[in-house]
Design a protein around this motif. Structure first.
Motif, PDB file in Angstrom:
ATOM      1  N   THR A 270      -8.112  -8.668 -26.245  1.00 38.24           N
ATOM      2  CA  THR A 270      -7.187  -7.611 -25.841  1.00 38.24           C
ATOM      3  C   THR A 270      -7.928  -6.487 -25.130  1.00 38.24           C
ATOM      4  N   PHE A 271      -9.097  -6.138 -25.647  1.00 38.69           N
ATOM      5  CA  PHE A 271      -9.879  -5.073 -25.013  1.00 38.69           C
ATOM      6  C   PHE A 271     -10.323  -5.477 -23.606  1.00 38.69           C
ATOM      7  N   LEU A 272     -10.782  -6.708 -23.435  1.00 38.88           N
ATOM      8  CA  LEU A 272     -11.187  -7.165 -22.115  1.00 38.88           C
ATOM      9  C   LEU A 272     -10.019  -7.194 -21.138  1.00 38.88           C
ATOM     10  N   GLU A 273      -8.858  -7.604 -21.604  1.00 44.38           N
ATOM     11  CA  GLU A 273      -7.683  -7.629 -20.730  1.00 44.38           C
ATOM     12  C   GLU A 273      -7.239  -6.219 -20.364  1.00 44.38           C
ATOM     13  N   ILE A 274      -7.369  -5.274 -21.282  1.00 44.68           N
ATOM     14  CA  ILE A 274      -7.025  -3.888 -20.956  1.00 44.68           C
ATOM     15  C   ILE A 274      -7.906  -3.379 -19.816  1.00 44.68           C
ATOM     16  N   ILE A 275      -9.197  -3.638 -19.906  1.00 43.84           N
ATOM     17  CA  ILE A 275     -10.100  -3.194 -18.842  1.00 43.84           C
ATOM     18  C   ILE A 275      -9.764  -3.893 -17.533  1.00 43.84           C
ATOM     19  N   TRP A 276      -9.508  -5.206 -17.594  1.00 40.84           N
ATOM     20  CA  TRP A 276      -9.270  -5.971 -16.368  1.00 40.84           C
ATOM     21  C   TRP A 276      -7.997  -5.519 -15.675  1.00 40.84           C
ATOM     22  N   VAL A 277      -6.925  -5.280 -16.441  1.00 38.38           N
ATOM     23  CA  VAL A 277      -5.652  -4.862 -15.849  1.00 38.38           C
ATOM     24  C   VAL A 277      -5.730  -3.407 -15.389  1.00 38.38           C
ATOM     25  N   PHE A 278      -6.389  -2.563 -16.178  1.00 32.08           N
ATOM     26  CA  PHE A 278      -6.455  -1.141 -15.860  1.00 32.08           C
ATOM     27  C   PHE A 278      -7.135  -0.907 -14.512  1.00 32.08           C
ATOM     28  N   LYS A 279      -8.174  -1.661 -14.217  1.00 25.95           N
ATOM     29  CA  LYS A 279      -8.910  -1.450 -12.969  1.00 25.95           C
ATOM     30  C   LYS A 279      -8.497  -2.430 -11.868  1.00 25.95           C
ATOM     31  N   ALA A 280      -7.348  -3.088 -12.028  1.00 22.85           N
ATOM     32  CA  ALA A 280      -6.888  -4.039 -11.018  1.00 22.85           C
ATOM     33  C   ALA A 280      -6.649  -3.304  -9.701  1.00 22.85           C
ATOM     34  N   PHE A 281      -7.300  -3.768  -8.655  1.00 22.17           N
ATOM     35  CA  PHE A 281      -7.172  -3.138  -7.344  1.00 22.17           C
ATOM     36  C   PHE A 281      -6.664  -4.087  -6.260  1.00 22.17           C
ATOM     37  N   PRO A 282      -7.293  -5.261  -6.063  1.00 20.76           N
ATOM     38  CA  PRO A 282      -6.898  -6.087  -4.899  1.00 20.76           C
ATOM     39  C   PRO A 282      -5.460  -6.567  -4.959  1.00 20.76           C
ATOM     40  N   GLN A 283      -4.946  -6.902  -6.173  1.00 19.31           N
ATOM     41  CA  GLN A 283      -3.570  -7.391  -6.253  1.00 19.31           C
ATOM     42  C   GLN A 283      -2.581  -6.313  -5.820  1.00 19.31           C
ATOM     43  N   ILE A 284      -2.747  -5.098  -6.329  1.00 17.15           N
ATOM     44  CA  ILE A 284      -1.800  -4.023  -6.021  1.00 17.15           C
ATOM     45  C   ILE A 284      -1.929  -3.600  -4.564  1.00 17.15           C
ATOM     46  N   PHE A 285      -3.152  -3.487  -4.087  1.00 12.05           N
ATOM     47  CA  PHE A 285      -3.345  -3.018  -2.715  1.00 12.05           C
ATOM     48  C   PHE A 285      -2.895  -4.061  -1.702  1.00 12.05           C
ATOM     49  N   ALA A 286      -3.158  -5.339  -1.962  1.00 15.75           N
ATOM     50  CA  ALA A 286      -2.791  -6.377  -0.997  1.00 15.75           C
ATOM     51  C   ALA A 286      -1.289  -6.614  -0.959  1.00 15.75           C
ATOM     52  N   ILE A 287      -0.590  -6.423  -2.093  1.00 17.53           N
ATOM     53  CA  ILE A 287       0.860  -6.653  -2.105  1.00 17.53           C
ATOM     54  C   ILE A 287       1.585  -5.619  -1.250  1.00 17.53           C
ATOM     55  N   ASN A 288       1.298  -4.325  -1.485  1.00 18.19           N
ATOM     56  CA  ASN A 288       2.038  -3.300  -0.730  1.00 18.19           C
ATOM     57  C   ASN A 288       1.264  -1.998  -0.581  1.00 18.19           C
ATOM     58  N   GLU A 289      -0.046  -2.022  -0.849  1.00 20.60           N
ATOM     59  CA  GLU A 289      -0.908  -0.846  -0.675  1.00 20.60           C
ATOM     60  C   GLU A 289      -0.429   0.360  -1.482  1.00 20.60           C
ATOM     61  N   GLY A 290       0.139   0.095  -2.660  1.00 14.21           N
ATOM     62  CA  GLY A 290       0.620   1.189  -3.491  1.00 14.21           C
ATOM     63  C   GLY A 290       2.001   1.674  -3.153  1.00 14.21           C
ATOM     64  N   GLY A 291       2.655   1.057  -2.175  1.00  8.15           N
ATOM     65  CA  GLY A 291       4.000   1.462  -1.772  1.00  8.15           C
ATOM     66  C   GLY A 291       5.051   0.770  -2.626  1.00  8.15           C
ATOM     67  N   PRO A 292       6.323   1.103  -2.367  1.00  7.91           N
ATOM     68  CA  PRO A 292       6.792   2.032  -1.316  1.00  7.91           C
ATOM     69  C   PRO A 292       6.663   3.490  -1.729  1.00  7.91           C
ATOM     70  N   ASP A 293       6.313   4.328  -0.752  1.00 12.64           N
ATOM     71  CA  ASP A 293       6.199   5.774  -0.954  1.00 12.64           C
ATOM     72  C   ASP A 293       5.224   6.117  -2.072  1.00 12.64           C
ATOM     73  N   ARG A 294       4.164   5.314  -2.200  1.00 10.21           N
ATOM     74  CA  ARG A 294       3.101   5.544  -3.192  1.00 10.21           C
ATOM     75  C   ARG A 294       3.631   5.507  -4.629  1.00 10.21           C
ATOM     76  N   LEU A 295       4.708   4.762  -4.839  1.00 10.21           N
ATOM     77  CA  LEU A 295       5.310   4.693  -6.174  1.00 10.21           C
ATOM     78  C   LEU A 295       4.672   3.636  -7.061  1.00 10.21           C
ATOM     79  N   THR A 296       3.845   2.771  -6.506  1.00  9.88           N
ATOM     80  CA  THR A 296       3.155   1.761  -7.315  1.00  9.88           C
ATOM     81  C   THR A 296       1.646   1.999  -7.338  1.00  9.88           C
ATOM     82  N   GLU A 297       1.233   3.218  -7.049  1.00 13.40           N
ATOM     83  CA  GLU A 297      -0.195   3.537  -7.120  1.00 13.40           C
ATOM     84  C   GLU A 297      -0.635   3.627  -8.577  1.00 13.40           C
ATOM     85  N   THR A 298      -1.724   2.976  -8.888  1.00 10.99           N
ATOM     86  CA  THR A 298      -2.421   3.183 -10.154  1.00 10.99           C
ATOM     87  C   THR A 298      -3.676   4.000  -9.859  1.00 10.99           C
TER      88      THR A 298
END
Length: 349
Positions: A270-298
């Motif tokens: 669980t701890f490893l998955e928390i770190i992996w999901v918390f710092k997830a970058f390529p999936q979120i950025f490649a899908i919509n770059e944090g859009g729409p209107d920066r509403l999916t930015e982590t």
């Protein structure tokens, strides 16, 4: 009969001379006065390791420590220095150093955007980790109950999903959820949901997060499932048999046998998955770059957008360090839980 047994024992037993030594052999002489005698009741001490032997472990660790210092330590130091500077494109081109002190941190911590992104990141991480752990545990338990051929087939499918590169998997999901040519919309339309024929999956915050969540959960399931199955093979079968004999059902067997035995595994995974999901970058950025209107930015996307996208490199460095602080806080909580679990197990022993 008794006389014959006595004669046989007398013939078999060797005669001894003075001091208990057999005749014809001299009894070993006791050591002289000058000979050193080991103290009674003490084993001879081994020689203490020399200075070179004591230095060997540190010499073996030295290459790893140097690599960590060069590849991780120096960039971290540079990032800390940047977080106290006002570094925009002007300062970057003219090689100027404009120290701002804690101004970047004050501006970030006083911004509502930062706290909204932080809360969004925590909720996003919690939802994904819960789904990953629940589905991963179910698939792992399924692997433990399948036959050899079906287990091999499912394990191969999990390994192939796990081995797919992140960007390649993200591209496949972009095709699947494409509004015009996506397979998902086509299937929903054929199933009778005609309103989904040209649905834009990245047009709203909830739908975009839904696609990202499906992608991240799909990528993380193999790690949890395969490790759980490997861990279940270490549980003695006698425990399951005893629980079944006591009339325990499937859920009771899991809560009374599997979960207590694999509790350290659940904590670590669980701890490893928390770190992996918390710092997830390529999936979120490649899908919509944090859009729409920066509403999916982590937080990782927020740091990249402010630092590289808006050319506020000092602000991006400060946000990245605050992200690390949040991760360290979660790490400290995990370590506290682990130590508490170890003390509990020691008390039971």
């Amino acid at each position: 009969m008794a006389a014959q047994l006595d004669d046989a024992v007398g013939k078999a037993a060797p005669r001894t001379g003075k001091g208990g030594a057999p005749p014809g052999r001299r009894a070993p002489r006791s050591p002289g006065r000058g000979a050193a005698r080991p103290p009674a009741g003490r084993a001879p001490r081994s020689a203490a390791p020399g200075p070179s032997a004591r230095r060997t472990p540190y010499l073996l660790l030295l290459p790893a420590l140097l690599a960590t210092a060069v590849l991780l330590g120096w960039p971290m130091v540079r990032n800390v220095l940047l977080s106290f500077q006002n570094l925009d494109m002007k300062e970057l081109i003219q090689h100027l150093t404009d120290w701002r002190g804690t101004g970047n941190y004050q501006e970030i911590l006083g911004s509502e955007q930062f706290w909204r992104v932080t809360l969004r990141t925590l909720v996003f991480t919690a939802v994904n980790v819960v789904l990953i752990m629940v589905l991963g545990v179910l698939i792992g338990l399924l692997l433990a109950r399948l036959g050899t051929k079906m287990r091999l087939t499912l394990s191969l499918a999990l390994v192939l999903a796990w081995a797919m590169p992140v960007i390649a998997a993200t591209t496949v999901f972009q095709w699947l959820f494409d509004s015009r040519y996506g397979v998902v919309n086509w299937l929903l339309d054929k199933a009778g949901w005609h309103a989904m024929a040209h649905y834009d999956w990245v047009g709203t915050q909830l739908s975009t997060f839904s696609v990202i969540t499906v992608l991240i959960v799909w990528q993380s399931l193999p790690f949890v499932a395969l490790n759980l199955y490997a861990a279940t093979t270490t549980i003695p079968r006698e425990l399951y048999e005893a629980a079944r004999m006591d009339g325990a059902g499937t859920w009771q067997v899991f809560t009374s046998v599997t979960f207590p035995f694999l509790k350290p595994f659940f904590l670590a995974t669980t701890f490893l998955e928390i770190i992996w999901v918390f710092k997830a970058f390529p999936q979120i950025f490649a899908i919509n770059e944090g859009g729409p209107d920066r509403l999916t930015e982590t937080l990782p996307i927020y740091a990249f957008t402010e630092g590289v996208g808006n050319l506020h490199f000092g602000m991006g460095a400060a946000i990245s360090l605050l992200t690390i602080v949040v991760l360290l806080a979660m790490t400290a909580h995990y370590l506290r839980l682990t130590l508490r679990q170890e003390r509990h197990e020691e008390n039971e022993l």
